[in-house]
Design a protein around this motif. Structure first.
Motif, PDB file in Angstrom:
ATOM      1  N   THR A  71       0.812  -1.214   0.000  1.00  0.00           N
ATOM      2  CA  THR A  71       0.000   0.000   0.000  1.00  0.00           C
ATOM      3  C   THR A  71       0.846   1.266   0.000  1.00  0.00           C
ATOM      4  O   THR A  71       0.525   2.236  -0.683  1.00  0.00           O
ATOM      5  CB  THR A  71      -0.956   0.006   1.200  1.00  0.00           C
ATOM      6  N   THR A  72       1.922   1.286   0.788  1.00  0.00           N
ATOM      7  CA  THR A  72       2.900   2.375   0.762  1.00  0.00           C
ATOM      8  C   THR A  72       4.275   1.749   0.916  1.00  0.00           C
ATOM      9  O   THR A  72       4.408   0.523   1.020  1.00  0.00           O
ATOM     10  CB  THR A  72       2.669   3.404   1.902  1.00  0.00           C
ATOM     11  N   ARG A  73       5.310   2.586   0.965  1.00  0.00           N
ATOM     12  CA  ARG A  73       6.671   2.032   1.080  1.00  0.00           C
ATOM     13  C   ARG A  73       6.861   1.269   2.371  1.00  0.00           C
ATOM     14  O   ARG A  73       7.616   0.307   2.424  1.00  0.00           O
ATOM     15  CB  ARG A  73       7.690   3.178   0.982  1.00  0.00           C
ATOM     16  N   ARG A  74       6.160   1.671   3.437  1.00  0.00           N
ATOM     17  CA  ARG A  74       6.331   1.034   4.740  1.00  0.00           C
ATOM     18  C   ARG A  74       5.060   0.346   5.234  1.00  0.00           C
ATOM     19  O   ARG A  74       4.988  -0.031   6.395  1.00  0.00           O
ATOM     20  CB  ARG A  74       6.783   2.073   5.772  1.00  0.00           C
ATOM     21  N   GLU A  75       4.072   0.171   4.377  1.00  0.00           N
ATOM     22  CA  GLU A  75       2.833  -0.480   4.786  1.00  0.00           C
ATOM     23  C   GLU A  75       2.401  -1.475   3.718  1.00  0.00           C
ATOM     24  O   GLU A  75       2.621  -1.255   2.526  1.00  0.00           O
ATOM     25  CB  GLU A  75       1.723   0.551   5.021  1.00  0.00           C
ATOM     26  N   ALA A  76       1.774  -2.556   4.165  1.00  0.00           N
ATOM     27  CA  ALA A  76       1.365  -3.598   3.224  1.00  0.00           C
ATOM     28  C   ALA A  76       0.258  -4.442   3.833  1.00  0.00           C
ATOM     29  O   ALA A  76       0.037  -4.420   5.055  1.00  0.00           O
ATOM     30  CB  ALA A  76       2.558  -4.489   2.869  1.00  0.00           C
ATOM     31  N   VAL A  77      -0.421  -5.176   2.976  1.00  0.00           N
ATOM     32  CA  VAL A  77      -1.300  -6.258   3.413  1.00  0.00           C
ATOM     33  C   VAL A  77      -0.508  -7.543   3.254  1.00  0.00           C
ATOM     34  O   VAL A  77      -0.055  -7.872   2.151  1.00  0.00           O
ATOM     35  CB  VAL A  77      -2.596  -6.312   2.591  1.00  0.00           C
ATOM     36  N   ALA A  98      10.482  -8.333  19.813  1.00  0.00           N
ATOM     37  CA  ALA A  98      10.245  -8.749  18.427  1.00  0.00           C
ATOM     38  C   ALA A  98      11.473  -8.520  17.571  1.00  0.00           C
ATOM     39  O   ALA A  98      11.789  -9.327  16.683  1.00  0.00           O
ATOM     40  CB  ALA A  98       9.050  -7.989  17.864  1.00  0.00           C
ATOM     41  N   GLY A  99      12.210  -7.428  17.860  1.00  0.00           N
ATOM     42  CA  GLY A  99      13.401  -7.128  17.082  1.00  0.00           C
ATOM     43  C   GLY A  99      14.507  -8.147  17.231  1.00  0.00           C
ATOM     44  O   GLY A  99      15.409  -8.222  16.390  1.00  0.00           O
ATOM     45  N   CYS A 100      14.438  -8.967  18.270  1.00  0.00           N
ATOM     46  CA  CYS A 100      15.445 -10.023  18.466  1.00  0.00           C
ATOM     47  C   CYS A 100      15.256 -11.175  17.485  1.00  0.00           C
ATOM     48  O   CYS A 100      16.142 -12.029  17.350  1.00  0.00           O
ATOM     49  CB  CYS A 100      15.376 -10.557  19.892  1.00  0.00           C
ATOM     50  N   PHE A 101      14.112 -11.225  16.811  1.00  0.00           N
ATOM     51  CA  PHE A 101      13.798 -12.363  15.948  1.00  0.00           C
ATOM     52  C   PHE A 101      13.889 -12.031  14.464  1.00  0.00           C
ATOM     53  O   PHE A 101      13.542 -12.861  13.626  1.00  0.00           O
ATOM     54  CB  PHE A 101      12.391 -12.881  16.269  1.00  0.00           C
ATOM     55  N   GLY A 102      14.334 -10.840  14.114  1.00  0.00           N
ATOM     56  CA  GLY A 102      14.472 -10.519  12.704  1.00  0.00           C
ATOM     57  C   GLY A 102      14.894  -9.084  12.482  1.00  0.00           C
ATOM     58  O   GLY A 102      14.854  -8.239  13.398  1.00  0.00           O
ATOM     59  N   ASP A 103      15.324  -8.786  11.254  1.00  0.00           N
ATOM     60  CA  ASP A 103      15.776  -7.450  10.901  1.00  0.00           C
ATOM     61  C   ASP A 103      14.618  -6.509  10.600  1.00  0.00           C
ATOM     62  O   ASP A 103      14.801  -5.285  10.570  1.00  0.00           O
ATOM     63  CB  ASP A 103      16.687  -7.514   9.671  1.00  0.00           C
ATOM     64  N   MET A 104      13.451  -7.074  10.339  1.00  0.00           N
ATOM     65  CA  MET A 104      12.267  -6.263  10.073  1.00  0.00           C
ATOM     66  C   MET A 104      11.211  -6.544  11.133  1.00  0.00           C
ATOM     67  O   MET A 104      11.080  -7.672  11.600  1.00  0.00           O
ATOM     68  CB  MET A 104      11.686  -6.595   8.698  1.00  0.00           C
ATOM     69  N   ILE A 105      10.467  -5.519  11.505  1.00  0.00           N
ATOM     70  CA  ILE A 105       9.404  -5.664  12.491  1.00  0.00           C
ATOM     71  C   ILE A 105       8.071  -5.350  11.823  1.00  0.00           C
ATOM     72  O   ILE A 105       7.886  -4.253  11.276  1.00  0.00           O
ATOM     73  CB  ILE A 105       9.614  -4.740  13.697  1.00  0.00           C
ATOM     74  N   LEU A 106       7.168  -6.322  11.858  1.00  0.00           N
ATOM     75  CA  LEU A 106       5.811  -6.120  11.380  1.00  0.00           C
ATOM     76  C   LEU A 106       4.948  -5.730  12.576  1.00  0.00           C
ATOM     77  O   LEU A 106       4.946  -6.421  13.592  1.00  0.00           O
ATOM     78  CB  LEU A 106       5.258  -7.405  10.756  1.00  0.00           C
ATOM     79  N   THR A 107       4.233  -4.641  12.452  1.00  0.00           N
ATOM     80  CA  THR A 107       3.344  -4.176  13.517  1.00  0.00           C
ATOM     81  C   THR A 107       1.913  -4.211  12.999  1.00  0.00           C
ATOM     82  O   THR A 107       1.635  -3.715  11.901  1.00  0.00           O
ATOM     83  CB  THR A 107       3.694  -2.748  13.961  1.00  0.00           C
ATOM     84  N   ALA A 108       1.012  -4.809  13.785  1.00  0.00           N
ATOM     85  CA  ALA A 108      -0.372  -4.968  13.340  1.00  0.00           C
ATOM     86  C   ALA A 108      -1.318  -4.794  14.505  1.00  0.00           C
ATOM     87  O   ALA A 108      -0.952  -5.022  15.668  1.00  0.00           O
ATOM     88  CB  ALA A 108      -0.571  -6.350  12.703  1.00  0.00           C
ATOM     89  N   ARG A 109      -2.542  -4.376  14.198  1.00  0.00           N
ATOM     90  CA  ARG A 109      -3.620  -4.349  15.185  1.00  0.00           C
ATOM     91  C   ARG A 109      -4.305  -5.712  15.138  1.00  0.00           C
ATOM     92  O   ARG A 109      -4.938  -6.085  14.138  1.00  0.00           O
ATOM     93  CB  ARG A 109      -4.620  -3.236  14.892  1.00  0.00           C
ATOM     94  N   HIS A 150      -3.251  -5.881   7.674  1.00  0.00           N
ATOM     95  CA  HIS A 150      -2.568  -4.632   7.398  1.00  0.00           C
ATOM     96  C   HIS A 150      -1.402  -4.526   8.381  1.00  0.00           C
ATOM     97  O   HIS A 150      -1.606  -4.617   9.591  1.00  0.00           O
ATOM     98  CB  HIS A 150      -3.492  -3.435   7.594  1.00  0.00           C
ATOM     99  N   VAL A 151      -0.195  -4.334   7.884  1.00  0.00           N
ATOM    100  CA  VAL A 151       0.970  -4.211   8.767  1.00  0.00           C
ATOM    101  C   VAL A 151       1.806  -3.006   8.351  1.00  0.00           C
ATOM    102  O   VAL A 151       1.798  -2.601   7.192  1.00  0.00           O
ATOM    103  CB  VAL A 151       1.852  -5.475   8.760  1.00  0.00           C
ATOM    104  N   SER A 152       2.493  -2.445   9.319  1.00  0.00           N
ATOM    105  CA  SER A 152       3.553  -1.495   9.016  1.00  0.00           C
ATOM    106  C   SER A 152       4.880  -2.240   9.148  1.00  0.00           C
ATOM    107  O   SER A 152       5.021  -3.165   9.955  1.00  0.00           O
ATOM    108  CB  SER A 152       3.512  -0.303   9.966  1.00  0.00           C
ATOM    109  N   VAL A 153       5.846  -1.858   8.318  1.00  0.00           N
ATOM    110  CA  VAL A 153       7.124  -2.556   8.269  1.00  0.00           C
ATOM    111  C   VAL A 153       8.229  -1.572   8.638  1.00  0.00           C
ATOM    112  O   VAL A 153       8.400  -0.532   7.995  1.00  0.00           O
ATOM    113  CB  VAL A 153       7.387  -3.146   6.861  1.00  0.00           C
ATOM    114  N   ASP A 154       8.963  -1.903   9.695  1.00  0.00           N
ATOM    115  CA  ASP A 154      10.090  -1.080  10.124  1.00  0.00           C
ATOM    116  C   ASP A 154      11.335  -1.946  10.187  1.00  0.00           C
ATOM    117  O   ASP A 154      11.271  -3.164  10.355  1.00  0.00           O
ATOM    118  CB  ASP A 154       9.818  -0.480  11.512  1.00  0.00           C
ATOM    119  N   TYR A 155      12.472  -1.305  10.064  1.00  0.00           N
ATOM    120  CA  TYR A 155      13.752  -2.007  10.103  1.00  0.00           C
ATOM    121  C   TYR A 155      14.447  -1.739  11.436  1.00  0.00           C
ATOM    122  O   TYR A 155      14.420  -0.609  11.937  1.00  0.00           O
ATOM    123  CB  TYR A 155      14.646  -1.587   8.943  1.00  0.00           C
TER     124      TYR A 155
END
Length: 274
Positions: free
Chosen positions: A203-209, A225-236, A268-273
């Protein structure tokens, strides 16, 4: 790729379930946005004494003790109650506790397959990943998953009925003690790649389904969560999709602090590094 092909890709579901809601809706972002309570048919009606005991609890720890006592009595999970073979050896009895603990060590192990199989049976959502991507029935990945989820080692003690009770207790505890005023929780999941998580729509550079596996782990703590990967997916996450959380049973926690077991589907998730 058309809608039918998208729905078939990475996730094999079916229309039947035990919660009385369309499986396709349960797997959709539309459900997550406007979630309703979920109940597995017949569980509370067939176990009235359990919920009578729970209603008398004054706090979550007391309710957890009542639930554990009930499960020990119903399924002989206490070591002292386990039957013995003619040779005097104690017979293994499958336990929801062993499954939860096994999941904490390896969600793609046999215990993980049984848990994913329970979600498939009760909610109609098939797994999209078990050891490798599952894209179709009769594939090697699907065969491995089916063999492990139906292993006789875990199906000698009404294991899916145990999981039904666990889910209903978890939902009861959320409403009564843990998150009584919440419809959603903001949770985080650490990943290294999207091999297990198909991007349905960017959907955007930092958001996706993203299509998550039919059962996945999240954490309430972003740093964990950051201990388990380089990217963090955040969701409601709808609270009605939570199967288990660390703290539900004080003496039987998941390995990761703040860990939640969540029914998957499209989110719907936001993706952060990190």
């Amino acid at each position: 790729m058309n809608d039918a092909a998208q729905r078939a890709h990475r996730g094999i579901g079916h229309s039947t379930n035990l919660v009385g809601r369309p499986s396709a809706w349960l797997a959709s972002c539309a459900f997550n946005d406007s979630a309703v309570p979920l109940h597995i048919w017949g569980v509370t009606e067939m176990n009235p004494s359990l919920f009578t005991m729970l209603d008398q609890a004054e706090h979550l720890a007391e309710a957890g003790e009542a639930f554990t006592t009930y499960m020990m009595a119903m399924f002989g999970l206490d070591p002292e109650q386990r039957a013995t073979t003619s040779g005097g050896q104690r017979r293994f009895r499958s336990s929801f506790l062993r499954l939860i603990q096994g999941w904490g060590f390896d969600s793609n192990g046999p215990e993980g397959a049984v848990l994913k199989g329970w979600v498939e049976s009760r909610f109609g959502l098939g797994p999209s990943y078990h050891k490798e991507i599952i894209e179709r029935v009769a594939s090697r990945a699907w065969t491995t998953y089916v063999q492990e989820k139906m292993s006789s080692r875990f199906h000698n003690n009404a294991i899916w009925v145990q999981l039904d009770l666990l889910f209903e207790f978890c939902q009861w505890a959320i409403r009564r003690f843990a998150f009584p005023d919440e419809t959603h929780l903001t949770l985080h999941r650490g990943v290294n790649s999207f091999d297990e998580h198909w991007i349905v729509e960017q959907t955007t550079r930092r958001e996706a389904v993203v299509r998550l596996n039919n059962l996945v782990s999240f954490s309430s703590d972003r740093d964990t969560a950051g201990c388990f990967g380089d990217m963090i997916l955040t969701a409601r996450i709808p609270v009605s999709k939570i199967v288990f959380f660390n703290g539900l049973l004080s003496s039987h926690a998941l390995k990761g602090e703040g860990e939640y077991l969540v029914i998957g589907g499209d989110y719907h998730v936001s993706v952060d590094y990190v």
